[in-house]
Design an enzyme around this catalytic site. Structure first.
Site, PDB file in Angstrom:
ATOM      1  N   SER A   1     -13.123   3.792   4.188  1.00  0.00           N
ATOM      2  CA  SER A   1     -13.785   3.330   5.411  1.00  0.00           C
ATOM      3  C   SER A   1     -15.099   4.071   5.581  1.00  0.00           C
ATOM      4  O   SER A   1     -15.228   5.246   5.197  1.00  0.00           O
ATOM      5  CB  SER A   1     -12.887   3.564   6.624  1.00  0.00           C
ATOM      6  OG  SER A   1     -11.974   2.491   6.743  1.00  0.00           O
TER       7      SER A   1
ATOM      8  N   GLY B   1      -8.102   7.885   7.227  1.00  0.00           N
ATOM      9  CA  GLY B   1      -8.380   8.132   8.635  1.00  0.00           C
ATOM     10  C   GLY B   1      -9.860   8.292   8.940  1.00  0.00           C
ATOM     11  O   GLY B   1     -10.724   8.095   8.069  1.00  0.00           O
TER      12      GLY B   1
ATOM     13  N   ASP C   1       0.850  -1.189   0.000  1.00  0.00           N
ATOM     14  CA  ASP C   1       0.000   0.000   0.000  1.00  0.00           C
ATOM     15  C   ASP C   1       0.897   1.256   0.000  1.00  0.00           C
ATOM     16  O   ASP C   1       1.847   1.345   0.788  1.00  0.00           O
ATOM     17  CB  ASP C   1      -0.858  -0.043   1.273  1.00  0.00           C
ATOM     18  CG  ASP C   1      -1.996   0.960   1.279  1.00  0.00           C
ATOM     19  OD1 ASP C   1      -2.402   1.400   0.189  1.00  0.00           O
ATOM     20  OD2 ASP C   1      -2.488   1.287   2.380  1.00  0.00           O
TER      21      ASP C   1
ATOM     22  N   ASP D   1      -8.989   0.514   5.968  1.00  0.00           N
ATOM     23  CA  ASP D   1      -8.097   0.303   7.105  1.00  0.00           C
ATOM     24  C   ASP D   1      -8.750   0.804   8.391  1.00  0.00           C
ATOM     25  O   ASP D   1      -8.923   0.070   9.375  1.00  0.00           O
ATOM     26  CB  ASP D   1      -6.771   1.052   6.859  1.00  0.00           C
ATOM     27  CG  ASP D   1      -5.736   0.783   7.938  1.00  0.00           C
ATOM     28  OD1 ASP D   1      -6.018   0.004   8.869  1.00  0.00           O
ATOM     29  OD2 ASP D   1      -4.630   1.353   7.864  1.00  0.00           O
TER      30      ASP D   1
END
Ligand code: G3H
Ligand code: 13P
Ligand code: ZN
Length: 360
Positions: free
Chosen positions: A235, A199, A83, A277
């Protein structure tokens, strides 16, 4: 043993209209959670390791974890992917450690903070493609910088992301430039910028088209119908896990991720790889907090890690099912790297060529 290249897996996904979540892995627990979920619904898997993961676990440990997962789950094709590679050496050393695919992220310079220009990005990405394809490994490139259309900022919380603020011209991938980039670099998959960021803090409200520009995907897919599109920063930051986290002493500010229904829409429009992630980090950390608060006498780490693994596996299973990945593993007959290398050498794997047939 079923170690598959990204190119073959995404060609299969394109041929059969599904998407593949790419989950980040740093340790055994994430690996087991992802693989148990995959086995439970017969889904092929992309395990991706960042530079941070490689230095956290060490290359040898990470490679051995991958080997162990392959041996434990022999019926599941596994793509092992670097990644956000920041230079040629990172990508090539990943391949030396058994990775079947690498991302050369030339949208940023080697420091992973400074936005790079188009020519730099093309030169370094084309070089990685030339080398990786010689041994059959796949390459993902990135055009455009990941960052918020609300603030113009990248998310540097995970140490990767530009500093300062950029304007929309750099935060949204241009379809014409994308077509040139793919032709000049020979990448197998293209990560695009459309307003997502890494994030937990992606959007200050549930995203609408002005801050999550799904039309970018539609327009790039129209220009490059056979190029696999990758969505980073995907995400969903599930509200229920934010609640568990905050109910047990956590302090996550109000935030919104990419709704799963938008990811499904993206897959219908040509997205084949969906990077996740943060969701697994959040669910695992929320479970740590819950155990720590509700059972203050507990000191056996396994009592924290087991519920964390179950929480991560639950999210993985839900994404495999939502993206149509479930039920596909058994349909894939893995092509070895050496054969992929011959196909690249023969010129039959141009980035714009129709998918190779990969049915079992
Ligand atoms: O690239 C973003 C991923 O979330 C990896 O994060 O560099 O902290 O492992 P990391
Ligand atoms: P998230 O932070 O949204 O999980 O994105 C992960 C990612 O894009 C890894 O490359
Ligand atoms: Zn990313």
């Amino acid at each position: 043993m079923a170690r598959i290249t990204l190119r073959q897996l995404l060609d299969h996904a394109a041929e059969h209209d599904y998407g593949v979540p790419a989950f980040n892995i740093n340790n055994m627990e994430q690996g087991l959670a992802i693989m148990r979920a995959a086995q439970g619904c017969d889904a092929p898997v992309i395990l991706q390791a960042s530079r941070g993961a490689r230095s956290y676990a060490g290359d040898i440990m990470l490679a051995k974890i991958m080997e162990a997962l392959e041996a434990m789950f022999p019926a599941i094709p596994i793509c092992i992917h670097q990644d956000h590679g920041n230079n040629v050496a990172t990508c090539i050393s990943a391949i030396q450690h058994g990775f079947t695919s690498v991302m050369m992220d030339g949208s940023l310079k080697e420091d992973a903070k400074t936005p790079a220009d188009y020519d730099y990005n093309v030169a370094i990405t084309a070089e990685v493609s030339r080398l990786a394809h010689m041994v059959g490994a796949s390459v993902e490139g990135e055009l455009g910088c990941l960052g918020s259309l609300e603030t113009g900022k990248g998310e540097a919380e995970d140490g990767h992301g530009f500093e300062g603020a950029l304007d929309h011209s750099m935060l949204l991938t241009d379809p014409d430039e994308a077509a040139r980039f793919v032709a000049e670099t020979h990448v197998d998959a293209l990560a695009v910028a459309l307003g997502t960021s890494h994030g937990a803090y992606k959007f200050s409200r549930k995203p609408t088209g002005d801050i999550l520009a799904m039309d970018v995907i539609e327009r790039i897919h129209a220009r490059l119908p056979n190029t696999h599109i990758v969505m980073h920063g995907s995400s969903s930051v599930p509200e229920e896990w934010q609640e568990v986290f905050n109910a047990h002493g956590g302090e996550m500010r109000e935030t919104y991720g990419v709704p799963v229904e938008e990811l499904i829409k993206g897959i219908r429009m040509g997205v084949r790889k969906v990077n996740i992630d943060t969701d697994l980090r959040l669910a695992a950390a929320a479970e740590f907090r819950r155990i720590a608060v509700t059972r203050p006498d507990e000191f056996d780490p396994r009592k924290f890690l087991k519920p964390s693994m179950d929480a991560m596996a639950g999210i993985c299973r839900a994404r495999f099912e939502a993206f149509g990945t479930a039920g596909q593993a058994g349909k894939i007959k893995v092509i070895p790297l050496s054969d992929m290398a011959k196909r690249y050498a023969a010129g039959s794997l141009a980035p714009t060529s129709a998918p190779i047939h990969a049915a079992a």
